[in-house]
Each structure stands twice: as structure tokens, then as C-alpha cells.
Design a protein around this motif. Structure first.
Motif, PDB file in Angstrom:
ATOM      1  N   ALA A 107      -5.755  -6.245  -7.766  1.00  0.00           N
ATOM      2  CA  ALA A 107      -6.237  -5.827  -9.085  1.00  0.00           C
ATOM      3  C   ALA A 107      -7.618  -5.160  -9.048  1.00  0.00           C
ATOM      4  O   ALA A 107      -7.797  -4.077  -9.632  1.00  0.00           O
ATOM      5  N   PRO A 108      -8.631  -5.750  -8.380  1.00  0.00           N
ATOM      6  CA  PRO A 108      -9.954  -5.092  -8.388  1.00  0.00           C
ATOM      7  C   PRO A 108      -9.931  -3.703  -7.761  1.00  0.00           C
ATOM      8  O   PRO A 108     -10.606  -2.787  -8.238  1.00  0.00           O
ATOM      9  N   LYS A 109      -9.156  -3.551  -6.708  1.00  0.00           N
ATOM     10  CA  LYS A 109      -9.116  -2.266  -6.013  1.00  0.00           C
ATOM     11  C   LYS A 109      -8.318  -1.233  -6.804  1.00  0.00           C
ATOM     12  O   LYS A 109      -8.626  -0.040  -6.780  1.00  0.00           O
ATOM     13  N   LEU A 110      -7.281  -1.679  -7.490  1.00  0.00           N
ATOM     14  CA  LEU A 110      -6.543  -0.762  -8.357  1.00  0.00           C
ATOM     15  C   LEU A 110      -7.430  -0.280  -9.502  1.00  0.00           C
ATOM     16  O   LEU A 110      -7.430   0.904  -9.851  1.00  0.00           O
ATOM     17  N   ALA A 111      -8.172  -1.203 -10.085  1.00  0.00           N
ATOM     18  CA  ALA A 111      -9.066  -0.827 -11.187  1.00  0.00           C
ATOM     19  C   ALA A 111     -10.112   0.177 -10.727  1.00  0.00           C
ATOM     20  O   ALA A 111     -10.376   1.183 -11.397  1.00  0.00           O
ATOM     21  N   ALA A 112     -10.710  -0.086  -9.564  1.00  0.00           N
ATOM     22  CA  ALA A 112     -11.744   0.827  -9.054  1.00  0.00           C
ATOM     23  C   ALA A 112     -11.156   2.176  -8.657  1.00  0.00           C
ATOM     24  O   ALA A 112     -11.751   3.228  -8.920  1.00  0.00           O
ATOM     25  N   GLY A 113      -9.972   2.148  -8.030  1.00  0.00           N
ATOM     26  CA  GLY A 113      -9.377   3.388  -7.550  1.00  0.00           C
ATOM     27  C   GLY A 113      -8.876   4.294  -8.649  1.00  0.00           C
ATOM     28  O   GLY A 113      -8.848   5.526  -8.483  1.00  0.00           O
ATOM     29  N   VAL A 290      -1.106   6.445  -8.109  1.00  0.00           N
ATOM     30  CA  VAL A 290      -1.233   4.986  -8.022  1.00  0.00           C
ATOM     31  C   VAL A 290      -0.678   4.472  -6.695  1.00  0.00           C
ATOM     32  O   VAL A 290      -1.236   3.542  -6.092  1.00  0.00           O
ATOM     33  N   LEU A 291       0.379   5.084  -6.197  1.00  0.00           N
ATOM     34  CA  LEU A 291       0.900   4.706  -4.882  1.00  0.00           C
ATOM     35  C   LEU A 291      -0.136   4.980  -3.787  1.00  0.00           C
ATOM     36  O   LEU A 291      -0.296   4.183  -2.857  1.00  0.00           O
ATOM     37  N   GLN A 292      -0.852   6.090  -3.900  1.00  0.00           N
ATOM     38  CA  GLN A 292      -1.911   6.387  -2.935  1.00  0.00           C
ATOM     39  C   GLN A 292      -3.031   5.353  -3.013  1.00  0.00           C
ATOM     40  O   GLN A 292      -3.548   4.892  -1.989  1.00  0.00           O
ATOM     41  N   VAL A 293      -3.379   4.970  -4.238  1.00  0.00           N
ATOM     42  CA  VAL A 293      -4.428   3.960  -4.420  1.00  0.00           C
ATOM     43  C   VAL A 293      -3.992   2.630  -3.817  1.00  0.00           C
ATOM     44  O   VAL A 293      -4.783   1.937  -3.168  1.00  0.00           O
ATOM     45  N   LEU A 294      -2.722   2.273  -4.003  1.00  0.00           N
ATOM     46  CA  LEU A 294      -2.199   1.026  -3.444  1.00  0.00           C
ATOM     47  C   LEU A 294      -2.256   1.038  -1.919  1.00  0.00           C
ATOM     48  O   LEU A 294      -2.593   0.026  -1.291  1.00  0.00           O
ATOM     49  N   THR A 295      -1.928   2.172  -1.319  1.00  0.00           N
ATOM     50  CA  THR A 295      -1.967   2.281   0.142  1.00  0.00           C
ATOM     51  C   THR A 295      -3.384   2.084   0.670  1.00  0.00           C
ATOM     52  O   THR A 295      -3.614   1.349   1.640  1.00  0.00           O
ATOM     53  N   ALA A 298      -4.427  -1.545   0.248  1.00  0.00           N
ATOM     54  CA  ALA A 298      -3.843  -2.430   1.266  1.00  0.00           C
ATOM     55  C   ALA A 298      -4.693  -2.414   2.531  1.00  0.00           C
ATOM     56  O   ALA A 298      -4.891  -3.460   3.170  1.00  0.00           O
ATOM     57  N   GLU A 299      -5.207  -1.246   2.908  1.00  0.00           N
ATOM     58  CA  GLU A 299      -6.066  -1.164   4.091  1.00  0.00           C
ATOM     59  C   GLU A 299      -7.343  -1.976   3.887  1.00  0.00           C
ATOM     60  O   GLU A 299      -7.804  -2.676   4.804  1.00  0.00           O
ATOM     61  N   LYS A 300      -7.903  -1.919   2.693  1.00  0.00           N
ATOM     62  CA  LYS A 300      -9.124  -2.678   2.410  1.00  0.00           C
ATOM     63  C   LYS A 300      -8.841  -4.177   2.386  1.00  0.00           C
ATOM     64  O   LYS A 300      -9.649  -4.975   2.881  1.00  0.00           O
ATOM     65  N   VAL A 301      -7.704  -4.566   1.801  1.00  0.00           N
ATOM     66  CA  VAL A 301      -7.341  -5.981   1.766  1.00  0.00           C
ATOM     67  C   VAL A 301      -7.166  -6.510   3.186  1.00  0.00           C
ATOM     68  O   VAL A 301      -7.631  -7.605   3.523  1.00  0.00           O
ATOM     69  N   GLN A 302      -6.485  -5.732   4.040  1.00  0.00           N
ATOM     70  CA  GLN A 302      -6.289  -6.153   5.419  1.00  0.00           C
ATOM     71  C   GLN A 302      -7.619  -6.327   6.135  1.00  0.00           C
ATOM     72  O   GLN A 302      -7.822  -7.284   6.885  1.00  0.00           O
TER      73      GLN A 302
END
Length: 319
Positions: A107-113, A290-295, A298-302
């Protein structure tokens, strides 16, 4: 004229076979599904379901309409996506469903992205992976974050859906900070931990499958294991010294000052996390964005998980 939303309901009934399962897939009540199908029958002028006291099944007319519904629904969305692509604007609403731990982590990364695009409205809702997949297939959501413990990619529903692998999420041990194996220099050997109090998710929860596979070579979860629903609840109990747990590494992002996480050296079950969207929607600039933001998220979460575990405990994450 046939109503598109009711065609979606009919198609989901054809997939699931019962009113109850269709309702669960779509997040509707059973009575709402039944009402939608009855209204569609009146529009068509023919019975689409053969109903009995205990079950219902498609009639010949129902099966024929389902065949056309797939084409109609895909064509409608493809046309909408093509028009949006011509405009080229990243705007409108994009609805994402995610299972709880993914919702918290992403959620935080989606909001920022997505913040730079002020005309884009992001809606994130929590839903179990199977429910989210059904909602995307039915057109009630645009993207679903789903998990797979048993291997294999998500169901693409006859080619209507496309999946994107985001990250691998292995199980890690969560122990209280004063536990005997909390220190990194202490070795982790599962058989010596079976006498501990274990905290596990209830039967039927996806993470329970992972824990059972992890402990199966050692006789399975202890008979005295405590069952609690929700990874946040399980971690809160571990933090209070009530027991230990094997949890997906994604839970490290929940914030756990009084817990130490240890990599499982023997290796263990890994869940794969995917983003799933309808193939017909991929030309919509907002969905593609949004798919690009999710990708990227995911790298940041990892990377965050790797940092929280420490350099010596992250080899499994990088495979």
C-alpha cells in the motif's frame, strides 16, 4: 439489450457451478446472484438455469449464452482499452485487491508510485487470493495480488487473464527476542523446536499449508499448536513471548520490534506472489501503469525484507 454485468454473473456461474460459489467469487450475496440471473432470463426470454430445490445447472440456452458472453465481454473491454490508449492519459479508477499481508506491504509504495498522476484514482481492497482472482475475472476489480504455495501459476481463466510474477516469499521463523535461537550466531534446527509452543493459522488458510509442508518431515505441527487467524495476530502473540511461528517473510514489513526472524536453513516452502489482470484491459494506460508500479514496489519490498533479515539470512530470498 443484454446487460453486461449480468453476463458477467452468468459466466461466473458457469465457472463455479453453484449460486453460493458464484456469490463467494464475486463478493455478492447468494440472493443478489440469483436475482441477477433471473433478470437476465427475463431479458433473454428463455430459461438459462434449470433449478431444483438443492441445485441449479445451465440449460442449453444458458450454455449458448455463456459462449457468446466470453466474446462480448472481452470485446467490450478491448474496445474501452483501445480508446483509452488513444487518449494516452493515466486517469480514471484502478481497483486492486490483495490478500492482507500484501495489502499492508504494498500500500505505501502504491500510494507513492501513483501520486504523480493526479487524475488516477487507486482503490485497494483486501481479499483472499481466490476471491480477488474471481473479482478480476468478473470485471469487479482490475488487478489482484494472489499467492501460490503449491507451485504453478494462477488460473488464467481460459486466457482471459494474464499473470505477472512479483516476488518469492519463503517462510521464516518468528521467535521472541529472548528466545534461545534469537541471536544470529545460534543455529536453527527444526527438530529441536518442536517442543516449543507453536502458533499457526487455522486449517484452510493458505499459510497453514506452508507450515504443514515445512513440518511434515518432522511429524507435522505439534498437537498443542495454537490456532489464530491473521498474520498480525500471530506476530503479536510471538512478540509477547507466547510461542514461535513460521510465517511468510512478507510479514517482516508489519513492524515487529520484539521479534527476531531467522531464515530456515533446511529450506522450506516458498509462496510465489503474482499480479493478475484481464488481458483485455492491458492496453488501458492506467492499468499498465499500476502494473509497472507494482513491479517496482515488489523489488523494494524484497530489498526491505533482505535488509530486515540481515545479509546472512537472505540467500533464499534472492534465488
Amino acid at each position: 439489450m443484454l446487460d453486461v454485468q449480468r453476463l458477467l454473473v452468468l459466466r461466473e456461474f458457469a465457472r463455479h457451478g453453484t449460486i453460493a460459489a458464484t456469490a463467494q467469487s464475486l463478493g455478492y450475496t447468494a440472493s443478489a446472484v440469483s436475482q441477477q440471473l433471473s433478470t437476465l432470463e427475463r431479458e433473454v426470454g428463455a430459461p438459462l438455469l434449470d433449478r431444483s430445490a438443492r441445485s441449479a445447472e445451465l440449460t442449453d440456452a444458458g450454455r449458448l449464452l455463456v459462449e457468446h458472453a466470453d466474446q462480448i465481454l472481452s470485446s467490450v473491454e478491448a474496445a474501452e482499452s483501445a480508446l483509452a490508449a488513444v487518449a494516452g492519459d493515466v486517469s480514471g479508477q484502478v481497483s486492486v485487491t490483495a490478500f492482507p499481508t500484501a495489502a499492508v506491504a504494498f500500500a505505501p509504495k502504491l500510494a507513492a508510485g501513483t501520486r504523480p498522476h493526479r487524475q488516477l484514482q487507486l482503490v485497494l481492497r483486501q481479499a483472499a487470493g481466490a476471491v480477488g482472482l474471481g473479482r478480476v475475472s468478473a470485471g469487479d476489480a482490475d488487478i489482484a495480488l494472489v499467492e501460490r504455495w503449491s507451485g504453478g501459476a494462477p488460473d488464467v481463466h481460459g486466457g482471459r487473464l494474464k499473470h505477472y510474477h512479483l516476488l518469492r516469499d519463503p517462510l521464516v521463523l518468528a521467535v521472541p527476542r529472548r528466545h534461545q535461537i534469537a541471536a544470529p550466531e545460534q543455529s536453527v534446527y527444526l527438530p529441536t523446536l518442536l517442543d516449543d509452543a507453536w502458533i499457526v493459522a487455522p486449517h484452510g488458510e493458505p499459510s497453514r499449508e506452508g507450515v504443514e509442508r515445512l513440518l511434515a518431515p518432522h511429524g507435522g505441527p505439534p498437537a498443542t499448536a495454537w490456532e489464530f487467524e491473521g498474520q498480525g495476530t500471530i506476530l503479536s502473540l510471538v512478540a509477547r513471548g507466547m510461542g514461535i511461528a513460521a510465517v511468510p517473510s512478507l510479514t517482516l514489513t508489519l513492524g515487529t520490534a520484539d521479534i527476531r526472524f531467522r531464515r530456515i536453513p533446511e529450506g522450506g516452502p516458498v509462496r510465489e506472489i503474482y499480479a493478475v489482470a484481464r488481458s483485455a484491459s492491458l492496453r488501458r494506460p492506467s492499468v499498465a501503469f499500476v502494473l509497472q508500479v507494482l513491479t517496482k514496489a515488489a523489488e523494494k519490498v524484497q530489498h526491505e525484507i533482505s535488509s530486515l533479515l540481515g545479509s546472512d539470512d537472505t540467500r533464499e530470498l534472492r534465488k
